[in-house]
Design a protein around this motif. Structure first.
Motif, PDB file in Angstrom:
ATOM      1  N   ARG A 248       0.841  -1.195   0.000  1.00 21.24           N
ATOM      2  CA  ARG A 248       0.000   0.000   0.000  1.00 21.24           C
ATOM      3  C   ARG A 248       0.877   1.246   0.000  1.00 21.24           C
ATOM      4  N   PHE A 249       0.393   2.274  -0.682  1.00 21.49           N
ATOM      5  CA  PHE A 249       1.070   3.564  -0.739  1.00 21.49           C
ATOM      6  C   PHE A 249       0.079   4.652  -0.339  1.00 21.49           C
ATOM      7  N   GLU A 250       0.574   5.864  -0.253  1.00 23.87           N
ATOM      8  CA  GLU A 250      -0.291   6.970   0.156  1.00 23.87           C
ATOM      9  C   GLU A 250      -1.489   7.144  -0.767  1.00 23.87           C
ATOM     10  N   HIS A 251      -1.288   6.902  -2.066  1.00 21.46           N
ATOM     11  CA  HIS A 251      -2.347   7.192  -3.031  1.00 21.46           C
ATOM     12  C   HIS A 251      -2.678   6.002  -3.920  1.00 21.46           C
ATOM     13  N   GLY A 252      -2.366   4.799  -3.472  1.00 25.81           N
ATOM     14  CA  GLY A 252      -2.684   3.643  -4.294  1.00 25.81           C
ATOM     15  C   GLY A 252      -2.052   2.375  -3.772  1.00 25.81           C
ATOM     16  N   GLN A 253      -2.045   1.351  -4.608  1.00 23.25           N
ATOM     17  CA  GLN A 253      -1.491   0.059  -4.237  1.00 23.25           C
ATOM     18  C   GLN A 253      -0.802  -0.567  -5.444  1.00 23.25           C
ATOM     19  N   ILE A 254       0.131  -1.465  -5.159  1.00 18.74           N
ATOM     20  CA  ILE A 254       0.739  -2.325  -6.172  1.00 18.74           C
ATOM     21  C   ILE A 254       0.670  -3.754  -5.662  1.00 18.74           C
ATOM     22  N   VAL A 255       0.251  -4.678  -6.537  1.00 22.46           N
ATOM     23  CA  VAL A 255       0.293  -6.097  -6.194  1.00 22.46           C
ATOM     24  C   VAL A 255       1.188  -6.818  -7.186  1.00 22.46           C
ATOM     25  N   TRP A 256       1.871  -7.827  -6.702  1.00 20.98           N
ATOM     26  CA  TRP A 256       2.643  -8.732  -7.552  1.00 20.98           C
ATOM     27  C   TRP A 256       1.763  -9.939  -7.817  1.00 20.98           C
ATOM     28  N   SER A 257       1.595 -10.297  -9.099  1.00 13.96           N
ATOM     29  CA  SER A 257       0.680 -11.373  -9.488  1.00 13.96           C
ATOM     30  C   SER A 257       1.418 -12.360 -10.387  1.00 13.96           C
ATOM     31  N   PRO A 258       2.302 -13.194  -9.816  1.00 11.35           N
ATOM     32  CA  PRO A 258       3.200 -14.028 -10.627  1.00 11.35           C
ATOM     33  C   PRO A 258       2.500 -15.087 -11.460  1.00 11.35           C
ATOM     34  N   GLN A 259       1.230 -15.398 -11.178  1.00 13.31           N
ATOM     35  CA  GLN A 259       0.524 -16.369 -12.020  1.00 13.31           C
ATOM     36  C   GLN A 259       0.371 -15.863 -13.448  1.00 13.31           C
ATOM     37  N   GLN A 260       0.439 -14.545 -13.631  1.00 12.13           N
ATOM     38  CA  GLN A 260       0.322 -13.949 -14.965  1.00 12.13           C
ATOM     39  C   GLN A 260       1.674 -13.519 -15.534  1.00 12.13           C
ATOM     40  N   GLY A 261       2.767 -13.950 -14.929  1.00 15.14           N
ATOM     41  CA  GLY A 261       4.101 -13.600 -15.400  1.00 15.14           C
ATOM     42  C   GLY A 261       5.024 -13.364 -14.220  1.00 15.14           C
ATOM     43  N   THR A 262       6.277 -13.760 -14.367  1.00 17.57           N
ATOM     44  CA  THR A 262       7.222 -13.676 -13.255  1.00 17.57           C
ATOM     45  C   THR A 262       7.315 -12.275 -12.671  1.00 17.57           C
ATOM     46  N   ASN A 263       7.269 -11.256 -13.532  1.00 21.39           N
ATOM     47  CA  ASN A 263       7.407  -9.871 -13.077  1.00 21.39           C
ATOM     48  C   ASN A 263       6.110  -9.084 -13.212  1.00 21.39           C
ATOM     49  N   MET A 264       4.985  -9.785 -13.251  1.00 22.75           N
ATOM     50  CA  MET A 264       3.703  -9.120 -13.463  1.00 22.75           C
ATOM     51  C   MET A 264       3.256  -8.386 -12.203  1.00 22.75           C
ATOM     52  N   VAL A 265       3.057  -7.082 -12.330  1.00 20.41           N
ATOM     53  CA  VAL A 265       2.509  -6.288 -11.233  1.00 20.41           C
ATOM     54  C   VAL A 265       1.329  -5.479 -11.754  1.00 20.41           C
ATOM     55  N   LEU A 266       0.418  -5.180 -10.848  1.00 21.23           N
ATOM     56  CA  LEU A 266      -0.739  -4.334 -11.129  1.00 21.23           C
ATOM     57  C   LEU A 266      -0.686  -3.165 -10.163  1.00 21.23           C
ATOM     58  N   ALA A 267      -0.698  -1.948 -10.701  1.00 16.83           N
ATOM     59  CA  ALA A 267      -0.687  -0.738  -9.879  1.00 16.83           C
ATOM     60  C   ALA A 267      -1.978   0.032 -10.135  1.00 16.83           C
ATOM     61  N   VAL A 268      -2.641   0.449  -9.059  1.00 15.71           N
ATOM     62  CA  VAL A 268      -3.845   1.273  -9.162  1.00 15.71           C
ATOM     63  C   VAL A 268      -3.647   2.464  -8.236  1.00 15.71           C
ATOM     64  N   TYR A 269      -3.871   3.666  -8.766  1.00 17.81           N
ATOM     65  CA  TYR A 269      -3.613   4.864  -7.975  1.00 17.81           C
ATOM     66  C   TYR A 269      -4.425   6.027  -8.527  1.00 17.81           C
ATOM     67  N   THR A 270      -4.440   7.113  -7.778  1.00 16.90           N
ATOM     68  CA  THR A 270      -5.107   8.330  -8.228  1.00 16.90           C
ATOM     69  C   THR A 270      -4.054   9.351  -8.632  1.00 16.90           C
ATOM     70  N   GLU A 271      -4.345  10.078  -9.704  1.00 18.51           N
ATOM     71  CA  GLU A 271      -3.427  11.105 -10.188  1.00 18.51           C
ATOM     72  C   GLU A 271      -4.233  12.241 -10.795  1.00 18.51           C
ATOM     73  N   ARG A 272      -4.147  13.418 -10.179  1.00 16.58           N
ATOM     74  CA  ARG A 272      -4.864  14.610 -10.639  1.00 16.58           C
ATOM     75  C   ARG A 272      -6.350  14.331 -10.865  1.00 16.58           C
ATOM     76  N   GLY A 273      -6.941  13.565  -9.957  1.00 19.86           N
ATOM     77  CA  GLY A 273      -8.360  13.279 -10.045  1.00 19.86           C
ATOM     78  C   GLY A 273      -8.718  12.060 -10.860  1.00 19.86           C
ATOM     79  N   ASP A 274      -7.769  11.495 -11.607  1.00 16.67           N
ATOM     80  CA  ASP A 274      -8.038  10.299 -12.405  1.00 16.67           C
ATOM     81  C   ASP A 274      -7.792   9.040 -11.579  1.00 16.67           C
ATOM     82  N   LEU A 275      -8.528   7.994 -11.892  1.00 21.40           N
ATOM     83  CA  LEU A 275      -8.229   6.659 -11.390  1.00 21.40           C
ATOM     84  C   LEU A 275      -7.410   5.964 -12.466  1.00 21.40           C
TER      85      LEU A 275
END
Length: 390
Positions: A248-275
């Motif tokens: 978890r971060f101040e404005h979002g999260q990152i998960v590591w999801s190795p089932q979809q690739g050794t270095n596969m990560v998903l990041a979701v965050y807010t930036e200037r009002g956008d998701l």
């Protein structure tokens, strides 16, 4: 378009003869950077005039390519030279004056090409790879001439990006090309650039966070750094909890999801009002398209598709409204009439609370609002990013 893109396209049109009778040599000697004090290069530019002229068109050592870092190389009928921030190659099978330049411009990879005379085309295909693995393809049919063009991609991670270009003509079907396209001269020689997140973004990653865990050197830290670190949209890391796959971060999260690739990560965050949703690298898996599942407060809102890159990508929606969003992505391959297959399944989901800090955007909210329940009451339709129910 940025200033460099406008200068580049105008210059390419002049080379192609679309802006008047000036020759390539006159254009090169009269480049607007010709009288600007320049840093010294320790190695000369290749003597081939095609490479010299393209380098000059792009601003020489003060331009995005920078100085040569290796001598010119000859491979078959092609000649190439590596620069600080990219490469120029000749590709004579697509025209005696055909040159492809691939280089980094800020946080973009730019591909420019031309002149293909005596061949000319209705459109162009640009295909690129990352670290030797196929990564995406796009159709380019705007901001082009029939013998020159350019395209850009915005990488989601550092690496070596290579690109090839193919000129094609539309089919002659009565309804606008039902007979398909012809691409008679084939793909150009490949040119590449080693993309590195710009130093001003890397500097953000080094800014100290007052509290929070060390992120180590894994895929989560790599994506956080690529996105600007502590001064980027994610902000500083917060306490990790019991799951090493999620940060978890101040404005979002990152998960590591190795089932979809050794270095596969998903990041979701807010930036200037956008998701914003950002994912990759799924290698060794690659896909024709990506599905992004977005739910809000327990209701499924949207499932847009992204097709630009085969091992990762990005998607965003403006000001979606206060609530708790659950986001995950899935890579799929198309099989024509038989449908799609999504063999690796959905990534680990991210749950993110979004606090609305901006005025409501009615159009964006309508695009994400649930549609009515189907007549059978068995499944809920969702809206596409354009706001249409399906």
């Amino acid at each position: 378009m940025g200033r460099w893109w406008i200068v580049l396209f105008t210059s390419l049109l002049v080379v192609a003869g679309a802006a008047g009778p000036r020759s390539v040599d006159v254009l090169a000697s009269g480049h607007p950077h010709a009288n600007v004090a320049k840093k010294a290069c320790g190695r000369p530019v290749d003597p081939l005039v095609l490479i010299q002229n393209r380098w000059r068109l792009l601003g020489m050592q003060e331009g995005p390519l920078g100085c040569p870092i290796a001598s010119g190389q000859i491979v078959g009928d092609s000649r190439s030279q590596q620069f600080e921030h990219g490469q120029i190659v000749t590709s004579p099978a697509q025209g005696s004056k055909m040159v492809v330049a691939v280089y980094q411009q800020e946080n973009n990879v730019i591909i420019s090409w031309g002149d293909t005379s005596a061949f000319n085309y209705d459109k162009w295909l640009v295909r690129w790879d990352k670290d030797g693995h196929e990564d995406g393809q796009q159709l380019v049919n705007s901001y082009i001439d029939r013998t020159v063009g350019f395209a850009h991609i915005q990488p989601f991670a550092n690496g070596t990006y290579g690109a090839v270009v193919e000129g094609c003509d539309n089919g002659s079907g009565a309804l606008g090309g039902l007979s398909g396209s012809s691409c008679k001269q084939g793909w150009t020689v490949r040119a590449e650039v080693h993309f590195v997140t710009p130093s001003y973004l890397n500097a953000k990653a080094s800014a100290a966070c007052p509290d929070g865990p060390e992120l180590g050197s894994g895929p989560i830290r790599g994506r956080w750094t690529d996105l600007g670190g502590s001064l980027g949209p994610l902000g500083c890391p917060l306490l990790r909890g019991n799951d090493d796959h999620l940060q978890r971060f101040e404005h979002g999260q990152i998960v590591w999801s190795p089932q979809q690739g050794t270095n596969m990560v998903l990041a979701v965050y807010t930036e200037r009002g956008d998701l914003v949703v950002n994912w990759g690298d799924s290698w060794p898996f690659h896909y024709d398209k990506w599905l992004i599942s977005v739910s809000k407060d327990g209701f499924h809102l949207a499932q847009p598709e992204v097709t630009e890159q085969s091992t990762g990508g990005a998607w965003s929606t403006p000001d979606p409204g206060t609530g708790t969003y659950i986001v995950q992505v899935e890579g799929c391959d198309d099989h024509g009439a038989s449908g799609s297959s999504c063999k690796q399944g959905w990534t680990t989901p991210i749950s993110l609370s979004y606090a609305q800090n901006f005025s409501l955007n009615d159009q964006s909210l309508a695009a994400l609002a649930p549609c009515t329940i189907g007549s059978a009451g068995l499944s809920k339709q969702v809206r596409t990013p354009a706001g249409r129910c399906r």
